[in-house]
Design a protein around this motif. Structure first.
Motif, PDB file in Angstrom:
ATOM      1  N   SER A 164       0.851  -1.182   0.000  1.00  0.00           N
ATOM      2  CA  SER A 164       0.000   0.000   0.000  1.00  0.00           C
ATOM      3  C   SER A 164       0.891   1.238   0.000  1.00  0.00           C
ATOM      4  O   SER A 164       2.101   1.163   0.228  1.00  0.00           O
ATOM      5  CB  SER A 164      -0.908   0.007   1.225  1.00  0.00           C
ATOM      6  N   THR A 165       0.298   2.397  -0.239  1.00  0.00           N
ATOM      7  CA  THR A 165       1.098   3.620  -0.291  1.00  0.00           C
ATOM      8  C   THR A 165       1.806   3.887   1.032  1.00  0.00           C
ATOM      9  O   THR A 165       2.976   4.288   1.046  1.00  0.00           O
ATOM     10  CB  THR A 165       0.211   4.820  -0.675  1.00  0.00           C
ATOM     11  N   VAL A 197      -0.400  11.614   2.328  1.00  0.00           N
ATOM     12  CA  VAL A 197      -0.605  10.332   1.655  1.00  0.00           C
ATOM     13  C   VAL A 197      -1.855   9.650   2.192  1.00  0.00           C
ATOM     14  O   VAL A 197      -2.024   9.503   3.410  1.00  0.00           O
ATOM     15  CB  VAL A 197       0.622   9.413   1.830  1.00  0.00           C
ATOM     16  N   ASP A 199      -3.705   6.115   2.369  1.00  0.00           N
ATOM     17  CA  ASP A 199      -3.282   4.728   2.211  1.00  0.00           C
ATOM     18  C   ASP A 199      -4.191   4.017   1.216  1.00  0.00           C
ATOM     19  O   ASP A 199      -5.398   3.916   1.414  1.00  0.00           O
ATOM     20  CB  ASP A 199      -3.314   4.009   3.565  1.00  0.00           C
ATOM     21  N   GLY A 234       1.351  -1.164  -7.763  1.00  0.00           N
ATOM     22  CA  GLY A 234       1.196   0.068  -7.007  1.00  0.00           C
ATOM     23  C   GLY A 234       0.096   0.945  -7.548  1.00  0.00           C
ATOM     24  O   GLY A 234      -0.920   0.465  -8.067  1.00  0.00           O
ATOM     25  N   ASP A 235       0.311   2.264  -7.476  1.00  0.00           N
ATOM     26  CA  ASP A 235      -0.658   3.281  -7.877  1.00  0.00           C
ATOM     27  C   ASP A 235      -0.281   3.785  -9.265  1.00  0.00           C
ATOM     28  O   ASP A 235       0.860   4.191  -9.505  1.00  0.00           O
ATOM     29  CB  ASP A 235      -0.606   4.422  -6.847  1.00  0.00           C
ATOM     30  N   GLU A 238       1.743   6.932  -9.872  1.00  0.00           N
ATOM     31  CA  GLU A 238       3.183   6.953  -9.634  1.00  0.00           C
ATOM     32  C   GLU A 238       3.947   7.144 -10.943  1.00  0.00           C
ATOM     33  O   GLU A 238       4.902   7.935 -11.015  1.00  0.00           O
ATOM     34  CB  GLU A 238       3.633   5.671  -8.936  1.00  0.00           C
ATOM     35  N   TRP A 286       2.742  12.409  -6.144  1.00  0.00           N
ATOM     36  CA  TRP A 286       3.690  11.401  -6.620  1.00  0.00           C
ATOM     37  C   TRP A 286       4.902  12.029  -7.287  1.00  0.00           C
ATOM     38  O   TRP A 286       5.982  11.409  -7.338  1.00  0.00           O
ATOM     39  CB  TRP A 286       2.994  10.431  -7.578  1.00  0.00           C
ATOM     40  N   TRP A 289       7.000  12.646  -4.296  1.00  0.00           N
ATOM     41  CA  TRP A 289       7.458  11.311  -3.870  1.00  0.00           C
ATOM     42  C   TRP A 289       8.571  10.829  -4.793  1.00  0.00           C
ATOM     43  O   TRP A 289       9.611  10.331  -4.330  1.00  0.00           O
ATOM     44  CB  TRP A 289       6.271  10.346  -3.906  1.00  0.00           C
TER      45      TRP A 289
END
Length: 338
Positions: A164-165, A197, A199, A234-235, A238, A286, A289
């Protein structure tokens, strides 16, 4: 790193010669030439000969240290993922052969060698590539949309990292602490992310390093997406944020999408290609990030050299780029973007 670890060099990791590569392919090889393959890979251009006597242009890519670090994507699984992407119609080199331990070249595989320029500093600035630069935003958006439409079940059985994030952020922070480095800017960036963030569970197959420098480009546009070793679950946002990080603009800072495009054009093209709606705030998060993640990579590569694990002038030079990342982060946290 422990002081007693053996010092490694790229030359000792992958002793690729025409004879050794010919043994791997079961075909004559006339040339093996080392290329600049990034800090994590030893990459070679290979000229082999098919059974009918025609040229067989290939790429041999091995893990730079012989094996993938714990928690990373094994090269055999990277090859399988590339084949999945190839079968789905994405612009990816077809895999020809996965290396076996008996080959003596470490983890890696052989793939087709495709046409195009990999050096972003060339295709971002040379006049001949102006048509490519005009087309790349839409092409990249279409590739990401198609990748993110692949069901996660397509990667079943592959050791794709996932989380997860919040779990991913916790891992990155733990890795940061492992280096014993105190950077007030990195500390602030981690705190900024923790406050913002949400989750979310992993929901897509993500390339993880989709950016200028990992594309093959001809004057007509994108021919291949390279370097899938950071792929994970993932997301989808990203990949969109990473493509816009300042480090991947190679000095063309006014074009945030890889040095060639604008964010709104990328997002609109991604949505039009079926990639789903883009949350602008999430993509911006992101991007922060991704900038911090690149800072962690700079720390890792610098540590590789300083610790003696893998002596490399390239890794030492990239390690010094931590200060550039700190400047980018300060600008983003103050003004919202670079």
């Amino acid at each position: 790193m422990a002081a007693e670890q053996t010092e490694l060099t790229l030359a000792t990791i992958a002793d690729a010669t025409p004879a050794t590569v010919a043994d791997v392919l079961g075909a004559p090889v006339t040339r093996v030439e080392a290329l600049s393959g990034g800090a994590s890979s030893a990459t070679y251009a290979v000229d082999a000969v098919r059974g009918d006597g025609t040229l067989w242009p290939l790429i041999l890519q091995c893990a730079a240290t012989g094996s993938v670090a714990e928690g990373g994507l094994p090269r055999a699984d990277q090859a399988r993922l590339q084949q999945i992407a190839f079968a789905a119609g994405l612009p990816v080199a077809e895999v020809v052969r996965v290396l076996a331990p008996a080959d003596g070249l470490g983890e890696g595989f052989v793939m087709a060698r495709l046409p195009g320029e990999a050096l972003a500093s060339r295709w971002l600035k040379l006049p001949d590539y102006a048509p490519a630069r005009a087309a790349l935003t839409g092409q990249c958006a279409a590739v990401l949309a198609k990748l993110h439409q692949l069901p996660m079940a397509a990667a079943a059985g592959l050791a794709l990292p996932a989380g997860s994030t919040v779990e991913l952020l916790d891992r990155m922070f733990a890795n940061y602490r492992r280096f014993g480095v105190e950077s007030p800017v990195f500390d602030l960036a981690f705190a900024w992310l923790r406050e913002r963030v949400t989750d979310r569970p992993a929901s897509h197959i993500v390339h993880g390093d989709f950016r200028s420098g990992n594309f093959l480009v001809t004057p007509a546009g994108l021919t291949a997406v390279l370097d899938w070793e950071l792929a994970h679950l993932g997301d989808s946002h990203e990949d969109l944020g990473w493509l816009c990080c300042n480090s991947w603009r190679f000095g063309v800072w006014q074009n945030p999408v890889g040095g060639f495009g604008q964010r709104d054009e990328l997002y609109a093209a991604y949505e039009a290609a079926g990639g789903g709606p883009v949350d602008r705030d999430r993509a911006a998060l992101w991007e922060v990030w991704g900038t911090l993640k690149w800072g962690m990579a700079c720390l890792q590569l610098g540590d590789d050299h300083v610790s003696g694990r893998l002596r490399s002038v390239e890794r030492a030079a990239i390690g010094r780029r931590v200060s550039e990342v700190e400047l980018d982060l300060m600008h983003m946290l103050k003004f919202g973007s670079v």
